[in-house]
Design an enzyme around this catalytic site. Structure first.
Site, short mmCIF file in Angstrom:
data_model
loop_
_atom_site.label_atom_id
_atom_site.label_comp_id
_atom_site.label_asym_id
_atom_site.label_seq_id
_atom_site.Cartn_x
_atom_site.Cartn_y
_atom_site.Cartn_z
N GLY A 89 0.59 -0.98 0.00
CA GLY A 89 -0.14 -0.06 0.07
C GLY A 89 0.73 1.20 -0.03
N LYS A 110 9.78 2.18 0.33
CA LYS A 110 8.80 2.48 1.17
C LYS A 110 8.39 3.70 1.72
CE LYS A 110 7.40 0.03 5.93
NZ LYS A 110 8.22 -0.84 6.69
N ASP A 122 -2.30 6.77 2.76
CA ASP A 122 -1.86 7.82 1.74
C ASP A 122 -0.66 7.30 1.13
OD1 ASP A 122 0.05 7.68 3.88
OD2 ASP A 122 -0.16 9.88 4.46
N GLY A 123 -0.15 6.06 1.27
CA GLY A 123 1.08 5.51 0.69
C GLY A 123 2.32 6.20 1.04
N ARG A 180 5.92 -13.38 1.21
CA ARG A 180 5.40 -13.64 2.41
C ARG A 180 4.41 -14.92 2.30
NH1 ARG A 180 4.73 -7.69 3.49
NH2 ARG A 180 6.05 -6.82 1.79
N ASP A 249 1.32 -11.59 6.65
CA ASP A 249 1.97 -10.77 5.75
C ASP A 249 3.18 -10.08 5.88
OD1 ASP A 249 -0.10 -9.09 7.38
OD2 ASP A 249 0.81 -7.68 6.19
N ASN A 250 3.57 -10.44 7.34
CA ASN A 250 4.86 -9.98 7.75
C ASN A 250 5.81 -10.94 8.06
OD1 ASN A 250 4.01 -7.13 7.60
ND2 ASN A 250 3.30 -7.10 9.53
P1 AMP Z 1 2.15 -3.04 7.88
O1 AMP Z 1 1.24 -3.04 9.32
O2 AMP Z 1 3.13 -2.16 7.90
O3 AMP Z 1 2.42 -4.54 7.75
O4 AMP Z 1 1.06 -2.73 6.90
C1 AMP Z 1 -0.39 -3.46 6.88
C2 AMP Z 1 -0.86 -3.01 5.25
O5 AMP Z 1 -1.27 -1.62 5.42
C3 AMP Z 1 0.22 -3.14 4.20
O6 AMP Z 1 -0.48 -3.85 3.26
C4 AMP Z 1 0.57 -1.71 3.91
O7 AMP Z 1 1.09 -1.50 2.53
C5 AMP Z 1 -0.45 -1.00 4.36
N1 AMP Z 1 -0.27 0.28 4.86
C6 AMP Z 1 0.52 0.61 5.74
N2 AMP Z 1 0.65 2.00 5.81
C7 AMP Z 1 0.00 2.53 4.69
C8 AMP Z 1 -0.15 3.90 4.19
N3 AMP Z 1 0.43 4.95 4.79
N4 AMP Z 1 -0.71 4.10 2.97
C9 AMP Z 1 -1.14 2.95 2.37
N5 AMP Z 1 -1.11 1.54 2.82
C10 AMP Z 1 -0.53 1.55 3.99
MG MG Z 2 3.52 -5.47 6.31
#
Ligand code: AMP
Ligand code: MG
Length: 485
Positions: A89, A110, A122-123, A180, A249-250
């Protein structure tokens, strides 16, 4: 592929996989790219030119390196036990760099903007959390623990809105791959047998080529992943690392530690420690990590079932044994690491009890995990007055330990050597990390670099690093981490 002047030598196999697994997407432009940190040693290992240290446009996503084919990867995953469709994301895979020794590494940005998997996000990413990932992943590497690496952090010059406006930044992450458990879950959820097979063959070719011709490749891959995770999580436990968000996913198929969000290291030893503010049930508490790894492997096993046997019951029977053996695998790795921490050359019966009783005493005494083990070599020397034993130790325990060392005929210097290789002096302690990040946020990078130097050489006896061995000041209260998204 051809090598560029900067040393980029991409061969992007993942981008050639079926379209369900990834989407082409360009990093979003940012206002004012500026380099914040660059990992020269890692760049060299990757075959990249040192001159990239000021290639801010590339590391902030405004320019693509030669040969890049940017994609966002699709995946699914269980987040805190709940299944969701996910994907990158806020990350974009630029491509796979071939090193001078023909190793292959994903180069991923990232925080580089929205993708079709961003949902409401917001990516983007803020400077503090990206520097935090840089620091802690490099610390893990220094500890000898498999991990994704950090090549660079670039500031974007844009503001990201969280609880308050924060400076934006992009981390360049380097990984053996970003496949993953959740990638296999996605293929299974799509119910596309051909896709599942393609993914399995891809992963075997990339991570376990010796399994290419085995009779049951899906079972063999599950076994290989179980082995890597058993080893990995044992090593986390032995340095007091709490990942904090062990969603499927992690969990990387490569066996690397991935996704440094709310992670942190124990100061005081308490097996129930949870740092993450969002982990209210303590699902990912320190002591739960081995069981969660096994739970995640069960999700991987489920995703592989159709590839194991056409008959579902037969397939379940085949993978059950692998899952059940996880506990034993974990125990073996943990026991070997525990023996080394105690300075023992081999694992014997009774060692587990000896180690456990030390942990119990540490818990009761609120002893610092890292400092207690770092004190062990000194405990070998002539006994002083027993009241001088550091917290966590008792005279009885010390005697039992000395007897155990004597039983295997351990030479003092050899035992000390083993302990010094297994017990880090420096870990990225939460209060030091916070200090370094707070300074970085106002443009003062010296504390970050000093801490990075110390955690990169965690076993080194150096006066320069002495300040980083100390636990938090008394009365600091429990440490909390936030998701940093
Ligand atoms: P994480 O908890 O970092 O493993 O993120 C879980 C999911 O949320 C993953 O698919 C990330 O790409 C998405 N994600 C986390 N933060 C953002 C963000 N600021 N904008 C878009 N997607 C996000
Ligand atoms: Mg992740």
């Amino acid at each position: 592929m051809t090598a560029s002047d900067a040393g980029w030598r991409f061969d992007n196999t993942y981008a050639r996989l079926p379209e369900q697994l990834a989407t082409r997407v360009e990093p979003g432009p940012v206002r004012a790219p500026r380099m914040v940190v660059f990992n020269g040693a890692l760049a060299e290992q990757l075959g990249l030119a040192g001159s990239l240290h000021d290639a801010a446009a590339i590391f902030a996503g405004n320019a693509l390196p030669h040969g890049a084919e940017p994609i966002a990867q699709a995946y699914a995953g269980h987040q805190f036990g709940h299944f969701t469709n996910l994907g990158d994301g806020r990350a974009i895979l630029l491509g796979e760099q071939l090193t001078p020794t023909e190793e292959r590494f994903d180069i991923q940005l990232k925080g580089s903007g929205r993708t079709r998997y961003s949902r409401s996000g917001d990516g983007r990413a803020a400077l503090g959390p990206m520097l935090r990932e840089y620091l802690i992943s490099e610390a893990m590497h220094g500890l000898g623990i498999p991990t994704t690496r950090s090549l660079a952090v670039a500031a974007t010059g844009d503001v990201v809105m969280r609880e308050k406006p924060l400076p934006g930044a992009i981390l360049t992450r380097v990984a053996k791959s970003h496949v993953r458990v959740g990638t296999f879950q996605l293929a299974a959820a799509l119910g596309d047998r051909t896709l599942q097979e393609t993914l399995l063959n891809y992963v075997i070719a990339r991570h376990d080529p010796e399994l290419a011709d085995v009779s049951e490749p899906a079972v063999a891959l599950l076994e290989a992943v179980a082995e890597r995770q058993a080893s990995l999580v044992a090593r986390w436990m032995l340095v007091g690392f709490v990942h904090g968000v062990m969603n499927t996913d992690n969990m990387a198929i490569s066996g690397e530690t991935i996704d440094y969000g709310p992670c942190a290291f124990l100061d005081v030893y308490d097996p129930a420690t949870v740092f993450s503010s969002i982990d209210q049930q303590g699902r990912y508490a320190y002591a739960n990590q081995p069981a969660i790894a096994q739970w995640n492997l069960a999700r991987l096993a489920e995703s592989l079932l159709p590839l194991v046997d056409g008959d579902e019951q037969q397939a379940v029977d085949r993978v059950r044994g692998v899952l059940e053996r996880f506990a034993e695998r974990y125990k073996t790795h943990y026991a070997a690491g525990a023996a080394a921490k105690l300075g023992l050359a081999e694992v014997r019966e009774g060692d587990e009890a000896l180690f456990r009783s030390l942990l119990t005493q540490m818990h009761e005494a609120h002893a610092d995990f890292t400092a207690t083990f770092a004190a062990l070599p000194r405990l070998l020397e002539e006994a002083g007055p027993t009241s001088c034993l550091p917290p966590g130790f008792t005279p009885t325990w010390r005697e039992a330990w000395l007897r155990r060392l004597a039983d295997e005929g351990a030479q003092q210097e050899a035992a000390k050597g083993r302990m010094r290789l297994a017990n880090p002096l420096v870990i990225p302690r939460n209060h030091h990390v916070e200090e370094a990040l707070a300074a970085a946020e106002i443009g003062e990078m010296q504390p970050f670099h000093r801490l990075l130097a110390a955690v990169s050489q965690p076993f080194q006896q150096s006066a320069d690093h002495a300040a980083y061995r100390l636990g938090p000041p008394a009365g600091s209260g429990p440490y909390r981490t936030f998701c940093g998204t």
